[in-house]
Design a protein around this motif. Structure first.
Motif, PDB file in Angstrom:
ATOM      1  N   GLY B  55       0.831  -1.212   0.000  1.00 21.33           N
ATOM      2  CA  GLY B  55       0.000   0.000   0.000  1.00 21.33           C
ATOM      3  C   GLY B  55       0.860   1.255   0.000  1.00 21.33           C
ATOM      4  O   GLY B  55       0.599   2.209  -0.751  1.00 21.33           O
ATOM      5  N   PHE B  56       1.913   1.253   0.817  1.00 19.10           N
ATOM      6  CA  PHE B  56       2.765   2.446   0.867  1.00 19.10           C
ATOM      7  C   PHE B  56       3.647   2.554  -0.375  1.00 19.10           C
ATOM      8  O   PHE B  56       3.968   3.662  -0.819  1.00 19.10           O
ATOM      9  CB  PHE B  56       3.607   2.455   2.146  1.00 19.10           C
ATOM     10  N   LEU B  57       4.024   1.417  -0.940  1.00 21.78           N
ATOM     11  CA  LEU B  57       4.796   1.476  -2.172  1.00 21.78           C
ATOM     12  C   LEU B  57       3.969   2.173  -3.267  1.00 21.78           C
ATOM     13  O   LEU B  57       4.458   3.053  -3.983  1.00 21.78           O
ATOM     14  CB  LEU B  57       5.167   0.055  -2.582  1.00 21.78           C
ATOM     15  N   ALA B  58       2.684   1.802  -3.345  1.00 25.56           N
ATOM     16  CA  ALA B  58       1.795   2.473  -4.302  1.00 25.56           C
ATOM     17  C   ALA B  58       1.671   3.952  -3.961  1.00 25.56           C
ATOM     18  O   ALA B  58       1.681   4.815  -4.844  1.00 25.56           O
ATOM     19  CB  ALA B  58       0.421   1.796  -4.301  1.00 25.56           C
ATOM     20  N   GLN B  59       1.581   4.259  -2.678  1.00 20.56           N
ATOM     21  CA  GLN B  59       1.521   5.663  -2.281  1.00 20.56           C
ATOM     22  C   GLN B  59       2.755   6.438  -2.740  1.00 20.56           C
ATOM     23  O   GLN B  59       2.655   7.584  -3.177  1.00 20.56           O
ATOM     24  CB  GLN B  59       1.419   5.772  -0.761  1.00 20.56           C
ATOM     25  N   GLY B  60       3.923   5.820  -2.614  1.00 23.73           N
ATOM     26  CA  GLY B  60       5.151   6.489  -3.044  1.00 23.73           C
ATOM     27  C   GLY B  60       5.103   6.842  -4.515  1.00 23.73           C
ATOM     28  O   GLY B  60       5.473   7.947  -4.929  1.00 23.73           O
ATOM     29  N   MET B  61       4.605   5.895  -5.318  1.00 18.03           N
ATOM     30  CA  MET B  61       4.484   6.155  -6.765  1.00 18.03           C
ATOM     31  C   MET B  61       3.459   7.256  -7.016  1.00 18.03           C
ATOM     32  O   MET B  61       3.684   8.163  -7.814  1.00 18.03           O
ATOM     33  CB  MET B  61       4.066   4.861  -7.483  1.00 18.03           C
ATOM     34  N   ALA B  62       2.324   7.174  -6.322  1.00 18.44           N
ATOM     35  CA  ALA B  62       1.242   8.132  -6.566  1.00 18.44           C
ATOM     36  C   ALA B  62       1.601   9.530  -6.074  1.00 18.44           C
ATOM     37  O   ALA B  62       1.316  10.528  -6.725  1.00 18.44           O
ATOM     38  CB  ALA B  62      -0.042   7.649  -5.891  1.00 18.44           C
ATOM     39  N   ARG B  63       2.236   9.592  -4.907  1.00 20.00           N
ATOM     40  CA  ARG B  63       2.555  10.908  -4.357  1.00 20.00           C
ATOM     41  C   ARG B  63       3.565  11.645  -5.233  1.00 20.00           C
ATOM     42  O   ARG B  63       3.484  12.858  -5.399  1.00 20.00           O
ATOM     43  CB  ARG B  63       3.124  10.779  -2.934  1.00 20.00           C
ATOM     44  N   ILE B  64       4.539  10.915  -5.792  1.00 16.69           N
ATOM     45  CA  ILE B  64       5.588  11.614  -6.533  1.00 16.69           C
ATOM     46  C   ILE B  64       5.137  11.944  -7.962  1.00 16.69           C
ATOM     47  O   ILE B  64       5.577  12.931  -8.540  1.00 16.69           O
ATOM     48  CB  ILE B  64       6.926  10.826  -6.510  1.00 16.69           C
ATOM     49  N   LEU B  83      -5.066  -1.947   4.846  1.00 16.23           N
ATOM     50  CA  LEU B  83      -5.984  -0.841   5.131  1.00 16.23           C
ATOM     51  C   LEU B  83      -5.297   0.370   5.770  1.00 16.23           C
ATOM     52  O   LEU B  83      -5.705   1.509   5.542  1.00 16.23           O
ATOM     53  CB  LEU B  83      -7.143  -1.317   6.019  1.00 16.23           C
ATOM     54  N   THR B  84      -4.249   0.140   6.566  1.00 17.92           N
ATOM     55  CA  THR B  84      -3.560   1.280   7.187  1.00 17.92           C
ATOM     56  C   THR B  84      -2.996   2.212   6.119  1.00 17.92           C
ATOM     57  O   THR B  84      -3.111   3.443   6.224  1.00 17.92           O
ATOM     58  CB  THR B  84      -2.426   0.788   8.107  1.00 17.92           C
ATOM     59  N   ALA B  85      -2.421   1.620   5.087  1.00 10.57           N
ATOM     60  CA  ALA B  85      -1.855   2.447   4.014  1.00 10.57           C
ATOM     61  C   ALA B  85      -2.961   3.166   3.236  1.00 10.57           C
ATOM     62  O   ALA B  85      -2.762   4.274   2.738  1.00 10.57           O
ATOM     63  CB  ALA B  85      -1.009   1.592   3.071  1.00 10.57           C
ATOM     64  N   ILE B  86      -4.136   2.540   3.164  1.00  8.62           N
ATOM     65  CA  ILE B  86      -5.254   3.176   2.451  1.00  8.62           C
ATOM     66  C   ILE B  86      -5.811   4.334   3.278  1.00  8.62           C
ATOM     67  O   ILE B  86      -6.097   5.415   2.747  1.00  8.62           O
ATOM     68  CB  ILE B  86      -6.353   2.126   2.146  1.00  8.62           C
ATOM     69  N   ALA B  87      -5.937   4.115   4.582  1.00 11.61           N
ATOM     70  CA  ALA B  87      -6.389   5.198   5.463  1.00 11.61           C
ATOM     71  C   ALA B  87      -5.420   6.378   5.389  1.00 11.61           C
ATOM     72  O   ALA B  87      -5.826   7.549   5.373  1.00 11.61           O
ATOM     73  CB  ALA B  87      -6.505   4.698   6.900  1.00 11.61           C
ATOM     74  N   ASP B  88      -4.131   6.076   5.343  1.00 15.09           N
ATOM     75  CA  ASP B  88      -3.108   7.118   5.227  1.00 15.09           C
ATOM     76  C   ASP B  88      -3.307   7.917   3.934  1.00 15.09           C
ATOM     77  O   ASP B  88      -3.222   9.148   3.926  1.00 15.09           O
ATOM     78  CB  ASP B  88      -1.725   6.454   5.254  1.00 15.09           C
ATOM     79  N   ALA B  89      -3.605   7.196   2.851  1.00 17.73           N
ATOM     80  CA  ALA B  89      -3.833   7.864   1.556  1.00 17.73           C
ATOM     81  C   ALA B  89      -5.084   8.743   1.611  1.00 17.73           C
ATOM     82  O   ALA B  89      -5.137   9.815   1.009  1.00 17.73           O
ATOM     83  CB  ALA B  89      -3.968   6.826   0.445  1.00 17.73           C
ATOM     84  N   LYS B  90      -6.080   8.302   2.368  1.00 19.04           N
ATOM     85  CA  LYS B  90      -7.309   9.106   2.474  1.00 19.04           C
ATOM     86  C   LYS B  90      -7.015  10.431   3.161  1.00 19.04           C
ATOM     87  O   LYS B  90      -7.393  11.500   2.680  1.00 19.04           O
ATOM     88  CB  LYS B  90      -8.361   8.324   3.269  1.00 19.04           C
ATOM     89  N   LEU B  91      -6.280  10.375   4.271  1.00 22.08           N
ATOM     90  CA  LEU B  91      -6.066  11.602   5.035  1.00 22.08           C
ATOM     91  C   LEU B  91      -5.130  12.572   4.314  1.00 22.08           C
ATOM     92  O   LEU B  91      -5.194  13.767   4.558  1.00 22.08           O
ATOM     93  CB  LEU B  91      -5.541  11.269   6.424  1.00 22.08           C
ATOM     94  N   ASP B  92      -4.254  12.077   3.462  1.00 19.09           N
ATOM     95  CA  ASP B  92      -3.366  12.980   2.724  1.00 19.09           C
ATOM     96  C   ASP B  92      -3.790  13.136   1.259  1.00 19.09           C
ATOM     97  O   ASP B  92      -3.029  13.678   0.445  1.00 19.09           O
ATOM     98  CB  ASP B  92      -1.911  12.500   2.807  1.00 19.09           C
TER      99      ASP B  92
END
Lengths: 94, 559
Positions: B55-64, B83-92
């Motif tokens: 989840g966080f790896l996907a976040q790294g790609m998406a955020r950059i 789900l933790t990584a998804i919740a993190d993506a929701k809040l940011d």
């Protein structure tokens, strides 16, 4: 005690889960929903939900949060629908 | 006519959405998807060691990149882990599309093996979610998921696909349209007029920028507006790359760990132009006492953020870049010498704790030094804790810096997998991950993923052998009752990192620490720099939780 109430008229896409999306917004914020009515509209693609809620200062925020939901098509205030709940209360023996 | 299984259709639709990398872990309920994925010639799969890492790896790609990135997990524990990584993506507000396997339709609701109600659990932590009941529904669900993830205020979307739906065959004539960003809401011109009048008549205005400016790519316009109207600028944690750190109008981060002069300037301002910010409590302190003298102009793309925590005099709904582009030509030039003079006097009277130059004596100096060596254009990732706040305070950010930090959810363990994702998306940029010993241990298994992928990630580990911010709060607010915040066993991080195939450098007792740093940062590939930090090094200043921002502890003078 009997704070003033109003009715929210919510038009939604009709599928399992939409009720969880709508009610979750209220329960998460401890915003009490006094009564719920939900009926499918003709064709069954959409449903209409009536929520009897207390008027409080958070209501506008609740409406905006509901409008953000992908399955919510429209939200309106419908205070004149309140008597419907009263008459239903008689039917249900409340 | 095409005839595909639900799994093949899903992979085909992802290819059409230009997805080229997927992070995930296979399991019983998503094996048909993985079988289809193995036959894709376009998509590379990155096998992580924990679904949260995916989840966080996907976040790294998406955020950059700002584009939606995809992660896969199986049902049950796979889903709960991610789900933790998804919740993190929701809040940011990060556009992630998460696809989970589910038990077959007939078994849903029976407490089948590895069954959880993924749909129900993901409702409050996603922008939207789907439980796919028929394979043909994928034809509209997948494009819609991508469109939702990037439209308006971005956010994560979860798609739960039962195993038998993945195997169900679909016949169809045409591929659907690709899901793309919908146009932003259009602001009202009348609102702009009122905002312009307020700007013109303000004597002490402040421009407050946040993650919305970064997401909108509106940094240049915001800088032009600040300069034209001579407005000092403060930033949330998420908006630190909007202005160069050394720009004369830049007052740095506001809130709980702001410099004293920044919070004091906010106390005195008579107008805040809040652009792409959401009045988070870490920024505002006690919100009823935030900027007590100020009127508020609030620009945001999310209607529910306007008037949520502080009533705005003018609330402008729209993309912050579009709104500022419309405002800019109509904003009057202003000098505001008196106001800028007042802020300069505050800076002299209450000097910053942040060093002017890098060094090695303190965490703030070290972070500044790493930034000096990395130069413009590095990607800076953090975990959560003291090192995160020190990085926010001291790293020399510029608009060219990639800045990836867990702001809203504050998830320890965010750093390493997010850094890997960013490095995969932008392999030519240096990726620096500032972490702490508490945070790094929460997803340390992804060191194996990093080694396998050969990513150019340098982890700078600030090791104080404790949960630093907890320790600090226990000292300040619980009479020094340090409970469960100090680790009794000191992990040998160097040994562990080598075990994963990483290169390791240690600053402990280094005769020439700068040479160590330069050598480590010159290495291409996964590298750990171990930096011992005194447990008593604090994050100063600090506004006590729940207090108004004028109540600041520590950081009075730093000489």
């Amino acid at each position: 005690m009997n704070s003033s109430r109003t009715v929210l008229d919510v038009l939604v896409k009709n599928h399992p889960g939409v009720m969880s999306h709508v009610c979750g917004l209220f329960s998460r914020r401890a915003f009490n929903v006094e009564a719920i009515l939900c009926l499918p509209l003709s064709g069954g693609e959409q449903s209409r939900i009536w929520l009897l809620v207390n008027e409080d200062e958070r209501l506008e925020q609740m409406i905006r949060q509901m409008r953000k939901l992908q399955d919510v098509l429209d939200v309106r205030m419908k205070p004149d629908a309140e008597p419907t709940f009263a008459s239903l209360g008689q039917v249900m023996g409340g | 006519m095409f005839s595909l299984t639900g799994a093949q259709l899903t992979i085909g639709l992802l290819e059409r959405q230009a997805v080229r990398t997927i992070a995930g872990i296979p399991g019983g309920a998503n094996l048909p998807l993985y079988d289809a994925l193995s036959r894709s010639t376009l998509i590379r799969h990155v096998l992580t060691r924990h679904e949260q890492g995916a989840g966080f790896l996907a976040q790294g790609m998406a955020r950059i990149t700002g584009r939606p990135a995809v992660c896969f997990a199986t049902s049950g524990p796979g889903a709960t882990n991610i789900l933790t990584a998804i919740a993190d993506a929701k809040l940011d507000s990060v556009p992630v599309v998460c696809i989970t396997g589910q038990v077959p339709r007939a078994m849903i609701g029976t407490d089948a093996f590895q069954e959880v109600d993924t749909y129900g659990m993901s409702i409050p932590i996603t922008k939207h979610n789907f439980l796919v009941r028929h394979a043909r529904d994928l034809l509209h669900i997948i494009p819609e998921a991508f469109s939702i993830a990037v439209s308006g205020r971005p956010g994560p979307v979860l798609i739960d696909i039962p195993r038998d739906v993945q195997l169900e065959r679909v016949d169809f004539e045409h591929w659907p349209e690709i899901g793309e960003r919908e146009p932003s809401p259009v602001h009202f011109d009348a609102d702009l007029g009122v905002a312009l009048e307020m700007l013109a008549s303000a004597r002490r205005p402040i421009l407050w920028v946040g993650g919305g400016v970064v997401a909108s790519g509106a940094g240049a316009e915001v800088l032009a507006l600040a300069e034209r109207a001579s407005m000092p600028v403060t930033s949330t944690l998420m908006g630190l790359t909007v202005l160069p750190y050394d720009h004369p109008l830049n007052m740095g981060m506001l809130g709980m760990h702001a410099q004293r002069h920044t919070n004091m300037a906010l106390e005195a301002c008579d107008l805040i132009l809040a652009a792409g910010v959401r009045f988070d409590d870490r920024a505002t302190g006690k919100v009823q006492e935030f900027c007590p003298q100020a009127k508020v102009i609030h620009i945001d793309i999310d209607h529910s953020e306007l008037d949520k925590l502080r009533s705005a005099s003018v609330a402008i709904l729209g993309d912050v870049g579009e709104v500022i582009r419309a405002l800019l030509p109509r904003v009057a030039q202003a000098e505001r010498q008196e106001w800028l003079g007042y802020i300069a006097a505050l800076k002299l009277a209450f000097p910053s704790c942040i060093p002017e130059q890098g060094g090695h004596a303190t965490p703030l100096e070290l972070i500044r030094r790493v930034g000096e060596l990395a130069g413009d254009g590095a990607i800076v990732v953090t975990d959560v804790g003291k090192h995160q706040m020190w990085t926010a305070q001291s790293y020399p950010f510029t608009p060219g810096t990639g800045w990836l930090t867990s702001g809203g959810l504050g998830t320890m363990g965010f750093g390493l997998p997010t850094a890997i994702g960013a490095a995969l998306a932008e392999p030519d940029r240096k990726v620096l991950c500032f972490s702490g010993d508490g945070s790094l241990l929460m997803n340390i298994q992804e060191m194996a993923t990093a080694a396998e992928q050969g990513v150019d990630v340098t982890v700078i580990l600030m090791n104080n052998a404790c949960l630093g911010l907890v320790h600090q709060q226990q000292e300040l607010f619980f009479k020094g009752n340090y409970f469960s915040s100090i680790y009794d066993v000191n992990v040998d991080f160097g040994l562990i990192a080598r075990g994963f195939g990483w290169k390791v450098w240690d600053m402990a007792g280094a005769a020439d620490p700068d040479a160590v740093l330069i050598e480590a940062m010159g290495h291409r590939g996964p590298a750990l720099v171990h930096v011992p930090v005194d447990r008593n090094e604090k994050v100063w200043p600090m506004v006590p939780p729940g207090a108004a921002n004028r109540t600041m502890l520590g950081g009075e003078s730093h000489e």
